[in-house]
Design a protein around this motif. Sequence first.
Motif, mmCIF file in Angstrom:
data_model
loop_
_atom_site.group_PDB
_atom_site.id
_atom_site.type_symbol
_atom_site.label_atom_id
_atom_site.label_comp_id
_atom_site.label_asym_id
_atom_site.label_seq_id
_atom_site.Cartn_x
_atom_site.Cartn_y
_atom_site.Cartn_z
ATOM 1 N N VAL A 45 -11.818 3.922 -24.425
ATOM 2 C CA VAL A 45 -13.066 4.248 -23.733
ATOM 3 C C VAL A 45 -13.114 3.506 -22.401
ATOM 4 C CG1 VAL A 45 -14.342 4.693 -25.862
ATOM 5 C CG2 VAL A 45 -14.325 2.410 -24.910
ATOM 6 N N LYS A 46 -14.002 3.945 -21.548
ATOM 7 C CA LYS A 46 -14.204 3.270 -20.274
ATOM 8 C C LYS A 46 -15.278 2.205 -20.469
ATOM 9 C CE LYS A 46 -12.865 7.055 -17.333
ATOM 10 N NZ LYS A 46 -11.838 6.605 -16.470
ATOM 11 N N PRO A 47 -15.120 1.033 -19.851
ATOM 12 C CA PRO A 47 -16.135 -0.012 -20.001
ATOM 13 C C PRO A 47 -17.457 0.399 -19.365
ATOM 14 C CG PRO A 47 -14.423 -0.683 -18.468
ATOM 15 C CD PRO A 47 -13.997 0.613 -19.043
ATOM 16 N N GLU A 48 -18.559 0.060 -20.044
ATOM 17 C CA GLU A 48 -19.884 0.436 -19.554
ATOM 18 C C GLU A 48 -20.740 -0.774 -19.204
ATOM 19 O OE1 GLU A 48 -21.684 2.848 -22.503
ATOM 20 O OE2 GLU A 48 -20.165 4.419 -22.389
ATOM 21 N N TYR A 49 -20.558 -1.871 -19.892
ATOM 22 C CA TYR A 49 -21.417 -3.036 -19.712
ATOM 23 C C TYR A 49 -20.660 -4.143 -18.991
ATOM 24 C CZ TYR A 49 -23.920 -0.458 -23.294
ATOM 25 O OH TYR A 49 -24.547 0.518 -23.988
ATOM 26 N N ASP A 50 -21.427 -5.115 -18.486
ATOM 27 C CA ASP A 50 -20.822 -6.225 -17.738
ATOM 28 C C ASP A 50 -19.818 -6.997 -18.581
ATOM 29 O OD1 ASP A 50 -22.250 -5.617 -15.481
ATOM 30 O OD2 ASP A 50 -23.882 -7.026 -15.912
ATOM 31 N N LYS A 51 -20.147 -7.193 -19.846
ATOM 32 C CA LYS A 51 -19.250 -7.936 -20.735
ATOM 33 C C LYS A 51 -17.919 -7.194 -20.896
ATOM 34 C CE LYS A 51 -19.120 -9.988 -25.325
ATOM 35 N NZ LYS A 51 -19.801 -10.120 -26.607
ATOM 36 N N GLU A 52 -17.993 -5.877 -21.002
ATOM 37 C CA GLU A 52 -16.769 -5.087 -21.142
ATOM 38 C C GLU A 52 -15.963 -5.094 -19.850
ATOM 39 O OE1 GLU A 52 -18.284 -1.307 -22.324
ATOM 40 O OE2 GLU A 52 -18.474 -1.894 -24.426
ATOM 41 N N PHE A 53 -16.643 -5.050 -18.697
ATOM 42 C CA PHE A 53 -15.930 -5.111 -17.427
ATOM 43 C C PHE A 53 -15.229 -6.460 -17.267
ATOM 44 C CE2 PHE A 53 -18.361 -1.437 -15.936
ATOM 45 C CZ PHE A 53 -17.367 -0.759 -15.263
ATOM 46 N N LYS A 54 -15.895 -7.517 -17.722
ATOM 47 C CA LYS A 54 -15.276 -8.845 -17.639
ATOM 48 C C LYS A 54 -14.058 -8.927 -18.559
ATOM 49 C CE LYS A 54 -16.345 -13.712 -17.929
ATOM 50 N NZ LYS A 54 -17.331 -14.741 -18.243
ATOM 51 N N LEU A 55 -14.156 -8.343 -19.738
ATOM 52 C CA LEU A 55 -13.057 -8.362 -20.704
ATOM 53 C C LEU A 55 -11.845 -7.580 -20.194
ATOM 54 C CD1 LEU A 55 -12.099 -9.092 -23.617
ATOM 55 C CD2 LEU A 55 -13.056 -6.906 -24.321
ATOM 56 N N THR A 56 -12.107 -6.474 -19.504
ATOM 57 C CA THR A 56 -11.018 -5.611 -19.057
ATOM 58 C C THR A 56 -10.628 -5.843 -17.596
ATOM 59 O OG1 THR A 56 -12.540 -3.860 -18.399
ATOM 60 C CG2 THR A 56 -11.699 -3.796 -20.655
ATOM 61 N N HIS A 57 -11.168 -6.885 -16.954
ATOM 62 C CA HIS A 57 -10.903 -7.150 -15.534
ATOM 63 C C HIS A 57 -11.231 -5.914 -14.708
ATOM 64 C CE1 HIS A 57 -8.860 -11.137 -15.534
ATOM 65 N NE2 HIS A 57 -8.740 -10.829 -16.811
ATOM 66 N N ASN A 58 -12.482 -5.488 -14.791
ATOM 67 C CA ASN A 58 -13.007 -4.319 -14.064
ATOM 68 C C ASN A 58 -12.251 -3.036 -14.404
ATOM 69 O OD1 ASN A 58 -14.985 -5.816 -12.819
ATOM 70 N ND2 ASN A 58 -13.641 -6.396 -11.140
ATOM 71 N N GLY A 59 -11.927 -2.858 -15.659
ATOM 72 C CA GLY A 59 -11.304 -1.622 -16.120
ATOM 73 C C GLY A 59 -9.799 -1.567 -15.959
ATOM 74 N N ARG A 60 -9.167 -2.685 -15.650
ATOM 75 C CA ARG A 60 -7.712 -2.710 -15.453
ATOM 76 C C ARG A 60 -6.962 -2.552 -16.775
ATOM 77 N NH1 ARG A 60 -6.286 -7.676 -12.322
ATOM 78 N NH2 ARG A 60 -7.130 -6.466 -10.612
ATOM 79 N N PHE A 61 -7.534 -3.035 -17.880
ATOM 80 C CA PHE A 61 -6.870 -2.987 -19.180
ATOM 81 C C PHE A 61 -7.634 -2.049 -20.111
ATOM 82 C CE2 PHE A 61 -6.535 -7.447 -17.607
ATOM 83 C CZ PHE A 61 -5.275 -7.315 -17.069
ATOM 84 N N GLU A 62 -6.913 -1.418 -21.056
ATOM 85 C CA GLU A 62 -7.525 -0.446 -21.965
ATOM 86 C C GLU A 62 -8.484 -1.111 -22.938
ATOM 87 O OE1 GLU A 62 -4.595 1.738 -24.074
ATOM 88 O OE2 GLU A 62 -4.038 2.947 -22.341
ATOM 89 N N LEU A 63 -9.645 -0.485 -23.112
ATOM 90 C CA LEU A 63 -10.661 -0.957 -24.040
ATOM 91 C C LEU A 63 -10.794 0.056 -25.162
ATOM 92 C CD1 LEU A 63 -12.927 -3.112 -24.485
ATOM 93 C CD2 LEU A 63 -14.460 -1.514 -23.353
ATOM 94 N N GLY A 64 -10.819 -0.440 -26.404
ATOM 95 C CA GLY A 64 -10.955 0.438 -27.553
ATOM 96 C C GLY A 64 -12.408 0.726 -27.871
ATOM 97 N N SER A 65 -12.634 1.711 -28.736
ATOM 98 C CA SER A 65 -13.993 2.097 -29.110
ATOM 99 C C SER A 65 -14.681 1.037 -29.965
ATOM 100 C CB SER A 65 -13.968 3.429 -29.859
ATOM 101 O OG SER A 65 -13.152 3.310 -31.012
ATOM 102 N N ASN A 66 -13.908 0.075 -30.475
ATOM 103 C CA ASN A 66 -14.500 -0.992 -31.277
ATOM 104 C C ASN A 66 -14.972 -2.171 -30.415
ATOM 105 O OD1 ASN A 66 -12.010 -1.935 -30.526
ATOM 106 N ND2 ASN A 66 -11.410 -2.614 -32.562
ATOM 107 N N GLY A 67 -14.841 -2.064 -29.101
ATOM 108 C CA GLY A 67 -15.306 -3.115 -28.203
ATOM 109 C C GLY A 67 -14.266 -4.171 -27.900
ATOM 110 N N LYS A 68 -13.063 -4.009 -28.447
ATOM 111 C CA LYS A 68 -11.980 -4.958 -28.199
ATOM 112 C C LYS A 68 -10.878 -4.257 -27.421
ATOM 113 C CE LYS A 68 -12.816 -7.440 -32.498
ATOM 114 N NZ LYS A 68 -12.248 -7.832 -33.785
ATOM 115 N N LEU A 69 -9.977 -5.049 -26.852
ATOM 116 C CA LEU A 69 -8.850 -4.461 -26.142
ATOM 117 C C LEU A 69 -7.902 -3.797 -27.133
ATOM 118 C CD1 LEU A 69 -7.979 -7.268 -23.582
ATOM 119 C CD2 LEU A 69 -9.110 -5.114 -23.114
ATOM 120 N N THR A 70 -7.300 -2.688 -26.706
ATOM 121 C CA THR A 70 -6.301 -2.035 -27.542
ATOM 122 C C THR A 70 -5.017 -2.854 -27.489
ATOM 123 O OG1 THR A 70 -5.511 -0.694 -25.716
ATOM 124 C CG2 THR A 70 -7.255 0.255 -27.070
ATOM 125 N N GLN A 71 -4.040 -2.461 -28.288
ATOM 126 C CA GLN A 71 -2.764 -3.186 -28.296
ATOM 127 C C GLN A 71 -2.117 -3.132 -26.918
ATOM 128 O OE1 GLN A 71 -1.906 -4.867 -30.987
ATOM 129 N NE2 GLN A 71 -0.092 -5.716 -30.032
#
Length: 103
Positions: A45-71
């Motif tokens: 999924v694409k990050p929607e919230y600030d916390k998700e953007f911080k986790l994925t470095h502004n969408g650079r890394f894949e985010l899973g539907s469970n809120g964690k990074l994919t493998q």
Amino acid sequence: MSLMDKLSRLFNGLGQKRAMRKRLKQRKIVEQQYAKDHPQKITVVKPEYDKEFKLTHNGRFELGSNGKLTQKGLIDRLKYRLNRAIIIVIFLTILLYLYFIFF
């Protein structure tokens, strides 16, 4: 209260703690086995919230539907961090080399 009563109470408490630790360990093993037997379907999924953007470095890394990074996202983030660390080490090595030559 006699010494025997205190000792029996102490050993009963230790036995209960051991039994509780054993149950928790067994529960963890069963939960891990259940997770292996029933894997979740995780979609990217694409990050929607600030916390998700911080986790994925502004969408650079894949985010899973469970809120964690994919493998793949975890691997890409690790590569990113290692590459930056290598670049910093090379830069510092060159600086030290120049320092020892000219000073």
